[in-house]
Design a protein around this motif. Structure first.
Motif, short mmCIF file in Angstrom:
data_model
loop_
_atom_site.label_atom_id
_atom_site.label_comp_id
_atom_site.label_asym_id
_atom_site.label_seq_id
_atom_site.Cartn_x
_atom_site.Cartn_y
_atom_site.Cartn_z
N ARG A 1 15.49 30.65 41.57
CA ARG A 1 15.83 29.72 40.57
C ARG A 1 15.31 29.85 38.61
N ALA A 2 14.46 30.51 38.92
CA ALA A 2 13.10 31.03 37.99
C ALA A 2 13.96 32.71 37.56
N ALA A 3 14.74 33.36 38.09
CA ALA A 3 15.57 34.59 37.48
C ALA A 3 16.81 34.78 36.91
N ALA A 4 17.29 32.96 37.15
CA ALA A 4 18.84 32.59 36.96
C ALA A 4 17.97 31.65 35.19
N TYR B 1 15.03 48.01 46.54
CA TYR B 1 16.61 48.38 46.49
C TYR B 1 16.99 46.96 45.61
N SER B 2 18.45 47.39 45.37
CA SER B 2 19.69 46.52 44.80
C SER B 2 20.81 45.83 45.66
N LEU B 3 21.00 44.78 45.55
CA LEU B 3 22.51 44.55 46.31
C LEU B 3 23.41 43.64 44.98
N GLU B 4 24.72 44.16 45.42
CA GLU B 4 25.61 43.45 44.44
C GLU B 4 26.32 42.09 45.51
N ALA B 5 26.59 41.19 44.84
CA ALA B 5 27.04 39.93 45.63
C ALA B 5 27.92 39.14 44.61
N ALA B 6 28.69 38.57 45.26
CA ALA B 6 30.11 38.00 43.78
C ALA B 6 29.05 36.88 44.01
N TYR B 7 28.48 36.01 44.92
CA TYR B 7 27.41 34.63 44.49
C TYR B 7 26.44 35.06 45.40
N VAL B 8 25.09 34.29 45.14
CA VAL B 8 23.84 34.00 45.43
C VAL B 8 23.44 32.75 45.19
N VAL B 9 22.89 32.23 46.45
CA VAL B 9 22.17 31.04 46.56
C VAL B 9 21.37 30.98 46.72
N ARG C 1 14.65 39.86 57.11
CA ARG C 1 13.45 39.67 57.83
C ARG C 1 12.45 40.75 56.80
N GLY C 2 11.82 39.79 56.05
CA GLY C 2 10.44 41.02 55.55
C GLY C 2 11.20 41.71 53.79
N HIS C 3 12.62 41.09 53.51
CA HIS C 3 13.26 41.30 52.36
C HIS C 3 12.40 40.51 51.18
N ARG C 4 11.86 40.79 50.36
CA ARG C 4 11.64 39.95 49.48
C ARG C 4 12.32 40.00 48.14
N VAL C 5 13.12 38.72 47.56
CA VAL C 5 13.45 38.46 46.28
C VAL C 5 12.96 38.55 45.18
N THR C 6 13.03 39.65 44.01
CA THR C 6 12.07 40.06 42.85
C THR C 6 12.67 39.35 41.38
N GLY C 7 14.11 39.47 41.87
CA GLY C 7 14.86 38.75 41.23
C GLY C 7 15.92 39.40 41.24
N LEU C 8 17.09 39.13 39.60
CA LEU C 8 17.95 39.42 39.68
C LEU C 8 18.77 39.09 38.45
N THR C 9 20.11 39.59 38.16
CA THR C 9 21.07 39.75 36.80
C THR C 9 22.66 39.60 37.43
N GLN C 10 22.28 38.45 36.24
CA GLN C 10 24.12 37.87 36.58
C GLN C 10 25.16 39.18 35.58
N HIS C 11 26.19 39.47 35.91
CA HIS C 11 27.22 39.89 35.18
C HIS C 11 28.43 39.03 35.89
#
Length: 495
Positions: free
Chosen positions: A161-164, A143-151, A118-128
């Motif tokens: 949705r906007a970042a994708a 900070y940044s995190l790597e994930a196999a999938y993001v929902v 909680r208190g962690h606001r996502v600001t964007g993402l980049t797909q690889h």
């Protein structure tokens, strides 16, 4: 690297996270709010959503703490649909504030091992090619995190949705509704109240703790521009015009407005990014359907994403999420637009239309039942992928009962795996070892088969409670044939 990151810790995100944990998929939920929102946008849990909760063993507390209503309204019509005619163990709507529903779902998610930040606001993402980089901010900085999938389960203003780069076409608001959670010194004698007149419409329902929710609209709120913040004086004056009394309202706990802006994501999947709930569809909150459709989105997506991550299904299985749920979202928007028109039908012509349709609800059982099945979510069916599919394929499976067995279909679905039913043989315990890691098997004929199931001898039920495959041929229940991966009826499934 994280396996799955879910952005948004509301009911949809929490339910999806729990679905993934049933398959032992590591999942992290990032939620911008530090504390749970005390205000409840949603109050209503519909029959199909209760079924979904029940076939994961998660319905009992909500059923014990919610208020059961044996009927429901369509567009605020005076005559209400009778839910007793519905083919479900739960022929009612459940009134339970969203804040408490969310609390119970969070408890379950944490118990299953979901990590919630909680208190962690996502600001964007980049797909690889094989991952997604999520950028976020917390009290300690970016900070940044790597994930196999993001929902993205992060609401109508979805950052995911906007970042994708997923389009969100639709229409802007032309009608504004209002909502007030207030204390009533002179509440309606029957507990609830509903009226729609040329001066406006208002609906009143009691809330836990002694307050009441008043929700409605009026002719002054049919406008494209924002009417401004709602005040208690404005609410009081509007309710007096419509109902002839303000019911002694005082001490507002929450005053809010909402519009009928209606939009739907063009794709529910873009590569390794997916959307569910309000991030995928936005609408006027008529009938209390939003939370329900969102949880049903998550139930459809959860097992598919888990199977993909665990290597039990090809990545193409995720394409079926959009193929199946996007039409459901489109139908949701059709229904909410129609109900919005009825709820704001303040002209003489509009009042006549309301009276006519209300009479149909009261006097034409088929009409009332069709509306009830659509509103409740029980009517949702997914199209089969082959022309020769059994007629049950894609349909919602009822809570089947079995001869000589205490198990029901819903209890067999608790683990979140497909269920293979051998209905042709004699009653017997499931053979030792028949419960495979990705498939549950059960051997017993049906007790009192429901309509359409009288001749079925074998079937596979998807983890979301829909029929993947069925056969009237007794040979399809044999141990040799039933263990074939093709018997799951799920394209791309490799169990």
């Amino acid at each position: 690297m994280q396996q799955v990151i879910i952005v948004g810790g509301g009911p949809v995100g929490l339910w999806l996270a729990a679905e993934l944990r049933l398959a032992d998929v590591p999942v992290t939920v990032l939620e911008a709010r530090r504390e749970r929102d005390p205000h409840s946008k949603a109050l209503t849990i519909h029959p199909r959503t209760i079924e979904v909760l029940a076939f994961r063993g998660a319905a009992d507390r909500l059923l014990a703490e919610g208020v059961r209503l044996p009927n429901g309204h369509f567009g605020g019509l005076d005559d209400r649909m009778d839910f007793a005619v519905l083919d479900t163990p739960f022929p009612f709507t459940l009134v339970l504030p969203q804040a408490h529903t969310e609390e119970l779902l969070e408890e379950r998610a944490l118990a299953l091992g979901v990590r919630i930040r909680r208190g962690h606001r996502v600001t964007g993402l980049t797909q690889h090619a094989d991952s997604v980089t999520v950028r976020a901010e917390s009290a300690t900085g970016p900070y940044s995190l790597e994930a196999a999938y993001v929902v993205g389960c992060d609401g109508t203003r979805s950052t995911v949705r906007a970042a994708a780069g997923i389009d969100f076409p639709g229409t802007d608001a032309t009608v504004w509704g209002w909502l007030g959670d207030v204390v009533l010194d002179d509440p309606p004698a029957a507990g609830g109240f509903s009226a729609c007149t040329p001066d406006g419409g208002v609906m009143i329902v009691p809330l836990p703790g002694g307050a009441h929710r008043l929700v409605g609209s009026d002719p002054t709120n049919i406008r494209p521009d924002w009417p401004g913040e709602l005040t208690l004086d404005e609410l009081r004056a509007t309710v007096r015009r419509v109902a002839g009394t303000d019911f002694g309202m005082r001490d507002p706990q929450w005053l809010s407005r909402f519009g009928n802006a209606t939009r739907q994501a063009a794709q529910y999947r873009s590569g390794r990014v997916l959307l569910a709930g309000d991030a995928a569809h936005m609408h006027f909150p008529t009938g209390g359907v939003g939370l329900n459709v969102g949880i049903q989105d998550a139930t459809n997506l959860g097992w598919k994403l888990a199977a993909t991550v665990r290597g039990r299904a090809a990545d193409t299985l995720l394409d079926s999420y959009h193929a199946e749920r996007h039409p459901v979202g489109a139908d949701l928007l059709l229904s909410t637009r129609a109900q919005t028109a009825l709820m704001t039908a303040f002209t003489q012509e509009g009042q006549a239309l309301r009276a006519l349709l209300s009479r149909f609800v009261a006097t034409v059982p088929e009409f009332s039942r069709e509306l009830a099945e659509r509103l409740s979510g029980l009517a949702v069916s997914y199209p089969p992928t082959t022309a020769d599919a059994h007629p049950l394929t894609g349909r919602r499976a009822p809570d089947l009962r079995f001869a000589g067995s205490e198990a029901t279909l819903f209890t067999l679905l608790y683990p979140g795996r497909p269920v293979l039913l051998d209905l042709a043989g004699d009653t017997a315990d499931t053979p030792e070892g028949a419960a495979e890691p990705a498939l549950t098997t059960h051997r017993a004929p049906l007790h009192d088969p429901p309509a359409g199931w009288e001749n079925v001898r074998a079937a596979v039920i998807r983890p979301d409670g829909h029929v993947a495959w069925a056969s009237d041929d007794p040979r399809d229940g044999s141990p040799t044939r039933r263990r074939s991966p093709a018997r799951t009826g799920i394209p791309g499934w490799n169990s």
